[in-house]
Motif scaffolding. Structure first.
Motif, short mmCIF file in Angstrom:
data_model
loop_
_atom_site.label_atom_id
_atom_site.label_comp_id
_atom_site.label_asym_id
_atom_site.label_seq_id
_atom_site.Cartn_x
_atom_site.Cartn_y
_atom_site.Cartn_z
N ASP A 1 0.69 -1.41 -0.05
CA ASP A 1 0.24 -0.28 0.04
C ASP A 1 0.84 1.35 -0.12
O ASP A 1 0.50 2.36 0.62
CB ASP A 1 -0.81 -0.04 1.06
CG ASP A 1 -0.35 -0.63 2.53
OD1 ASP A 1 0.89 -0.52 2.42
OD2 ASP A 1 -1.07 -1.14 3.08
N LEU A 2 1.98 1.12 -0.63
CA LEU A 2 2.80 2.43 -0.66
C LEU A 2 2.55 3.21 -1.95
O LEU A 2 1.82 2.82 -2.72
CB LEU A 2 4.49 1.99 -0.80
CG LEU A 2 4.98 1.50 0.35
CD1 LEU A 2 6.23 0.73 -0.19
CD2 LEU A 2 5.40 2.18 1.57
N PRO A 3 2.64 4.56 -1.80
CA PRO A 3 2.47 5.54 -2.93
C PRO A 3 2.98 4.83 -4.08
O PRO A 3 4.12 4.40 -4.04
CB PRO A 3 2.58 6.69 -2.38
CG PRO A 3 3.68 6.60 -1.23
CD PRO A 3 3.21 5.35 -0.73
N VAL A 4 2.60 5.26 -5.35
CA VAL A 4 3.07 4.91 -6.48
C VAL A 4 4.63 5.21 -6.72
O VAL A 4 5.46 4.36 -7.07
CB VAL A 4 2.37 5.56 -7.59
CG1 VAL A 4 3.01 5.08 -8.92
CG2 VAL A 4 0.98 5.08 -7.58
N LEU A 5 5.10 6.29 -6.16
CA LEU A 5 6.49 6.81 -6.43
C LEU A 5 7.45 5.73 -5.71
O LEU A 5 8.56 5.56 -5.91
CB LEU A 5 6.51 7.92 -5.81
CG LEU A 5 6.65 9.29 -6.76
CD1 LEU A 5 7.12 10.42 -6.32
CD2 LEU A 5 7.60 8.99 -7.91
N TRP A 6 7.08 5.25 -4.57
CA TRP A 6 7.92 4.41 -3.56
C TRP A 6 7.46 2.77 -3.69
O TRP A 6 8.18 2.12 -2.91
CB TRP A 6 7.70 4.82 -2.11
CG TRP A 6 8.05 6.34 -2.19
CD1 TRP A 6 7.28 7.59 -2.23
CD2 TRP A 6 9.39 6.89 -2.11
NE1 TRP A 6 8.17 8.49 -2.10
CE2 TRP A 6 9.56 8.26 -2.39
CE3 TRP A 6 10.73 6.26 -2.58
CZ2 TRP A 6 10.63 9.16 -2.52
CZ3 TRP A 6 11.85 7.08 -2.61
CH2 TRP A 6 11.64 8.59 -2.47
N ALA A 7 6.47 2.52 -4.31
CA ALA A 7 5.93 1.11 -4.30
C ALA A 7 7.02 0.23 -4.78
O ALA A 7 7.22 -0.84 -4.32
CB ALA A 7 4.80 0.97 -5.18
N LYS A 8 7.82 0.67 -5.75
CA LYS A 8 8.79 -0.23 -6.28
C LYS A 8 10.18 -0.35 -5.43
O LYS A 8 10.70 -1.42 -5.44
CB LYS A 8 9.41 0.20 -7.58
CG LYS A 8 8.40 -0.27 -8.49
CD LYS A 8 8.82 0.12 -10.07
CE LYS A 8 7.95 0.36 -11.02
NZ LYS A 8 7.02 -0.88 -11.51
N VAL A 9 10.33 0.69 -4.44
CA VAL A 9 11.80 0.61 -4.07
C VAL A 9 11.83 -0.47 -2.93
O VAL A 9 13.16 -0.82 -3.05
CB VAL A 9 11.80 2.05 -3.06
CG1 VAL A 9 12.70 2.08 -2.07
CG2 VAL A 9 11.53 3.29 -3.98
N PRO A 10 10.91 -1.08 -2.09
CA PRO A 10 11.29 -2.19 -1.41
C PRO A 10 11.96 -3.27 -2.32
O PRO A 10 12.97 -4.09 -1.86
CB PRO A 10 10.09 -2.63 -0.59
CG PRO A 10 8.87 -1.47 -0.82
CD PRO A 10 9.82 -0.48 -1.94
N TYR A 11 11.47 -3.61 -3.23
CA TYR A 11 11.76 -4.98 -4.19
C TYR A 11 13.07 -4.27 -4.59
O TYR A 11 13.85 -5.12 -5.04
CB TYR A 11 10.89 -4.93 -5.43
CG TYR A 11 9.30 -5.32 -4.42
CD1 TYR A 11 8.98 -6.17 -3.82
CD2 TYR A 11 8.50 -4.17 -5.08
CE1 TYR A 11 7.79 -6.14 -2.98
CE2 TYR A 11 7.05 -4.32 -4.47
CZ TYR A 11 6.97 -5.70 -3.47
OH TYR A 11 5.47 -5.43 -2.77
N TYR A 12 13.23 -2.98 -5.01
CA TYR A 12 14.50 -2.59 -5.71
C TYR A 12 15.48 -3.05 -4.75
O TYR A 12 16.62 -3.73 -5.44
CB TYR A 12 14.32 -1.10 -6.10
CG TYR A 12 15.52 -0.44 -6.56
CD1 TYR A 12 16.03 -0.28 -7.92
CD2 TYR A 12 16.44 -0.03 -5.65
CE1 TYR A 12 17.06 0.01 -8.53
CE2 TYR A 12 17.73 0.57 -6.18
CZ TYR A 12 17.81 0.59 -7.61
OH TYR A 12 19.11 1.53 -7.83
N TYR A 13 15.39 -2.53 -3.56
CA TYR A 13 16.49 -2.87 -2.70
C TYR A 13 16.72 -4.29 -2.48
O TYR A 13 17.92 -4.76 -2.40
CB TYR A 13 16.43 -1.97 -1.31
CG TYR A 13 16.77 -0.77 -1.29
CD1 TYR A 13 18.07 -0.38 -1.87
CD2 TYR A 13 15.86 0.41 -1.26
CE1 TYR A 13 18.50 1.15 -1.76
CE2 TYR A 13 16.08 1.87 -1.32
CZ TYR A 13 17.49 2.03 -1.65
OH TYR A 13 17.93 3.25 -1.71
N ALA A 14 15.65 -5.02 -2.52
CA ALA A 14 15.72 -6.45 -1.99
C ALA A 14 16.58 -7.00 -3.25
O ALA A 14 17.62 -7.84 -2.95
CB ALA A 14 14.26 -7.21 -1.93
N MET A 15 16.17 -6.65 -4.46
CA MET A 15 16.93 -7.30 -5.75
C MET A 15 18.57 -7.01 -5.65
O MET A 15 19.22 -7.84 -5.97
CB MET A 15 15.91 -6.88 -6.89
CG MET A 15 15.81 -8.03 -8.19
SD MET A 15 15.35 -9.51 -7.28
CE MET A 15 13.70 -9.66 -8.11
#
Lengths: 242, 292, 347
Positions: free
Chosen positions: C175-189
């Motif tokens: 449920d993160l805002p669009v701008l930050w929705a990808k960021v957790p997966y980005y860091y995980a990857m």
């Protein structure tokens, strides 16, 4: 000049690799049994492969009956009358003895003549006649080597080159192989063989050639080679027992 | 009893087609030691040639077979010279050629996808939907014809290999490349010829497949595993082995498909492949574990 | 004819050997530029800051995509590059990882980022068990068995009702805002990719890695040198499955759905092989360079021509050309000719 085949100062190797042969020479006289000896890696097999066209000759010359063989394909050289039997598996294991002999005459165009030659050969080698319809791969080592040698005779070659025909055979069987070679040379087929078992090879040959480091060190009557003390020490020492 | 006979007949007819699909693969491996992963994609190419001719001008698929075979054989010559000839002396020859054929399979799939889209196709001559009836047992004409044509081609191929001069040369090259060369066989020519025949068989199989199975460009991945299991079970390089294995596995698959479910019938081939690798890596007819 | 033995060549041979040894020593002496991968990593970590200045979601997606492939290709490299066993079925482990963590997320709401190591472990255990069977054969037989493995798993997943069969499952979005929705997966990857690259480096230079490379050169000799080849191979298979499985876990949540025709696709496997071949099989930087190249090329194909057929055709062509003209790959070819820039020498 009575030589049949003259190899002068040739250099050869595999692919882009180093030269295995580096200035080897060889004179082959008609009707004799020639034996090339030398340690592992001396270039013995390489010399035979260069003559029969499997390897490109980088320098030097191979002349057969006055004709230059350099650059010719194996099948062209075969048509000239030089036949090569490579080490160990020279046969087609899943073909019958008869089919193997038929392959021996692959370059012959006359089908009837080929069948006649096959029958003649089978006549001369009763052991093969008995097994004419048997797969070559199921025969004993000595029988297989006999077939490999007999197969060369189909085209009535001038020179038969054999790469270690005694490999993996029992001493008694080895002697049978040498007897076949003597029979071949008596019929006018010149034999050129490479032998690891130097003493045995030389005893059964007319002419000896010592090859080492890709160069010919000595050529002469087999008896002279056997008698030379330096060659005895360097190349025949380990084989005294045999 | 009639039901069992029915399944048996359907299995055998399909097995005949699968045998033809696998025989080219087996031949190419036997002579050149190339595991041609692109073979099924080329079968599909042959199927599209046939489909296209049928759609455009109603040419019968079986009549189209020689044309499709000739086209694929010509492509085979081209591909061999472009991709495989230079690898002959490569140290990792078998690995290199497998990867090259894998790349080729993708290229063929891409080209076919671009030309014909990913819709499922099937050629539909009248006999594809008709059947003969013998009592309660029915024999679909399409599968019967395809199976018979397949077995005829394979018989012709076997006779050619067994008795013709070129057949001798091909067999000799398969069994001992060096010795064949020394006896005057032009082994490079034989390799090109065998590759062309192998692809020609793919083209021929494609024509038959076009009315037996529905196909689309990506279908070949399913077939590659299926054909490999047939060829490996038959012993890589043995045509007779391929035929026996194809008939055997198709019959088993037919029973599995009827009694357990259609999804699991393809599974028969894949599981068979694993079982063979586990028990007899060299296959049933291969005498040496060449690939193990 | 006189018998003359050539003794004089001995000194020449010794001289040549000395020169050769010196050349080898110089090559090994080349100091690695460790600063380069570390700087690269720092830049990638800082990259999401761009989101404060505008919407860079597409850029983040591309980096994430490349990182996921870099991780998987590096994992594949352990088996394919070090041990020399080419697998065309590694998408199976991508699928296993994705489905395992995805199912946990769907059932219990635990993020895949948390369960990714566990997913890797499950994939590794599967890899171990499968390897016990398929690693009995080598060369083409192994390659074929890996394709069969993929086909079997595809049928199984297509028909497994618990995981949604062929239609798959939809996963909850964060449920993160669009701008930050990808960021957790980005860091995980990024973390997974960096960890994988580091791990492959450690593996390559360990005794285990040496054993694998010996197996790749000559398995029979390796065995006679006392290497337990069977254990080594199976472990290599399990390890390489581990990294691919971990990547698959995070990928599923990022995509927000699980479907057999996304995960169990031969094109995914093909890409791993392609990246390693193009970059350089058996090198550390090779899979990473290959992943970046292929992802970039992919975007280009899709952006300019749009169709997936072109993508498959392009992948096949690049692979064939790479195999024919650069069998050692970019890194391998450069290293062989001595032209490898120090920044790319990660070995």
């Amino acid at each position: 000049m009575s030589e049949l085949l003259q190899v002068t100062n040739i250099t050869a190797g595999y692919g882009d690799g180093p030269a295995i042969l580096d200035g080897a020479h060889l004179t082959v006289e008609p009707g004799k049994v020639h034996c090339i000896i030398g340690p592992n890696g001396a270039g013995k097999s390489t010399l035979l492969k260069s003559i029969c066209g499997m390897l490109t000759i980088r320098k030097g010359e191979v002349v057969f009956n006055g004709k230059r063989l350099n650059g010719m394909r194996p099948d062209q050289i075969l048509r000239e009358g030089i036949c090569f039997v490579p080490q160990e598996r020279a046969l087609f294991p899943k073909m019958t003895v008869r089919e193997n002999l038929r392959m021996g005459g692959f370059i012959l165009d006359d089908h009837k003549k080929l069948e006649r030659r096959i029958d003649e050969i089978l006549e001369r080698f009763p052991i093969l006649r008995e097994r004419a319809e048997q797969h070559a791969g199921t025969m004993s080592g000595g029988q297989q080597q006999t077939l490999a040698m007999a197969r060369t005779l189909i085209i009535k070659p001038a020179i038969v080159m054999l790469d270690e025909p005694s490999l993996g055979l029992a001493p008694k069987v080895i002697q049978e192989m040498f007897d076949i070679m003597k029979m071949m040379s008596a019929e006018g087929v010149t034999v050129l063989l490479v032998e690891q078992n130097a003493l045995m090879g030389l005893k059964n040959s007319d002419w000896g050639v010592v090859l080492d480091l890709g160069r010919t060190l000595f050529e002469g009557p087999a008896g002279d080679v056997l008698a030379d003390p330096r060659i005895q020490e360097l190349y025949l020492g380990g084989n005294k027992a045999a | 009893m009639a039901a069992i006979l029915q399944i048996l007949i359907l299995g055998l007819a399909l097995g005949g087609v699968i045998a033809l699909m696998g025989s080219g693969l087996s031949l190419v491996f036997g002579v050149m030691r190339i595991v041609n992963l692109a073979h099924p994609s080329l079968i599909i190419a042959g199927a599209y040639i046939t489909y296209w001719a049928f759609k455009a001008s109603g040419v019968d698929p079986i009549l189209m077979l020689p044309v499709s075979a000739a086209i694929m054989a010509a492509i085979g010559v081209l591909l061999y010279r472009l991709m495989f000839e230079r690898e002959t002396n490569s140290v990792k020859y078998s690995e290199m050629t497998v990867l090259l054929t894998f790349a080729l399979a993708m290229m063929v799939e891409g080209v076919l996808g671009g030309l014909f889209t990913n819709t499922q196709r099937v050629t539909s001559p009248d006999y594809a939907t008709e059947a003969f009836f013998i009592g309660d047992v029915f024999i679909p004409k399409g599968q019967l014809y395809a199976g018979l044509v397949s077995l005829t081609i394979i018989t012709a191929l076997t006779l050619f290999l067994k008795y013709s001069r070129l057949g001798y040369a091909i067999r000799a090259t398969t069994q001992n490349r060096e010795a064949a060369e020394l006896l005057g066989v032009n082994v490079n020519f034989i390799s090109i010829l065998a590759f062309a025949i192998g692809l020609g068989l793919a083209g021929a199989a494609g024509s038959l497949v076009s009315f037996v199975f529905s196909f689309f460009p990506a279908k070949h991945w399913e077939w590659v595993a299926m054909l490999m299991s047939v060829v490996v079970l038959g012993g890589m390089g043995s045509i007779l082995g391929t035929v026996v294995a194809a008939l055997l596995l198709s019959v088993v698959a037919a029973f599995v498909g009827t009694w357990i479910g259609a999804t699991w019938s393809t599974m028969t081939f894949f599981l068979a492949l694993f079982l063979i690798l586990l028990i007899r890596p060299q296959g049933l007819f291969g005498e040496k574990p060449e690939m193990a | 004819m006189a018998v003359s033995l050539q003794q004089s060549s001995a000194s020449a041979v010794i001289e040549a050997r000395r020169a050769h040894n010196e050349k080898l020593a110089r090559r090994a002496d080349q100091t690695r530029a460790t600063w380069f991968p570390l700087t690269l990593l720092a830049i990638l970590i800082a990259l999401p800051l761009l989101q404060f200045t505008g919407n860079y979601n597409y850029l983040l997606h591309l980096v994430l995509f490349a990182a996921s492939y870099a991780a998987m290709a590096s994992g594949w490299n352990i088996l394919g590059g070090f041990a020399g066993y080419i697998s065309l079925g590694h998408s199976v482990f991508f699928g296993i990882g994705g489905y395992f963590s995805g199912m946990i997320l769907a059932r219990y709401g635990v993020s895949t980022i948390v369960t990714a190591p566990l997913a890797g472990l499950v994939a590794a255990v599967m890899g171990y068990l499968i390897g016990l069977i398929t690693l009995k054969v080598r060369g083409p037989s192994f390659i074929i068995s890996s394709i069969a493995l993929l086909m079997i798993s595809r049928i199984l997943f297509d028909n497994w009702e618990l995981v949604g069969g062929a239609n798959g499952l939809t996963l909850p979005m964060n449920d993160l805002p669009v701008l930050w929705a990808k960021v957790p997966y980005y860091y995980a990857m990024i973390a997974i990719a960096a960890f994988t690259v580091w791990a492959t480096y450690r593996i390559k230079h360990s005794k285990f890695g040496l054993g694998l490379r010996a197996i790749s050169k000559d398995e029979i000799k390796a065995e006679s040198a006392g290497i337990n080849t069977r254990f080594y191979k199976v472990m290599a298979f399990a390890l390489s499955a581990f990294f691919v499985g971990m990547t698959g876990a995070v990928w599923g949540e990022y995509l927000t759905y699980l479907r057999p025709n996304i995960f169990l696709l031969i094109l995914v496997s093909a890409n791993l092989v392609l990246m390693c071949i193009l970059g350089g099989k058996g090198t550390i930087a090779g899979p990473v360079v290959g992943a970046i190249l292929i992802v970039a090329l992919n975007e280009l194909f899709v952006a300019t021509m749009g169709a997936s057929e072109i993508n498959i055709l392009g992948t096949g062509m690049v692979m064939a050309l790479g195999l024919i003209f650069f069998p050692l790959g970019l890194i391998g070819t450069l290293a062989k000719t001595g032209k490898l820039p120090r920044v790319l020498n990660w070995d």
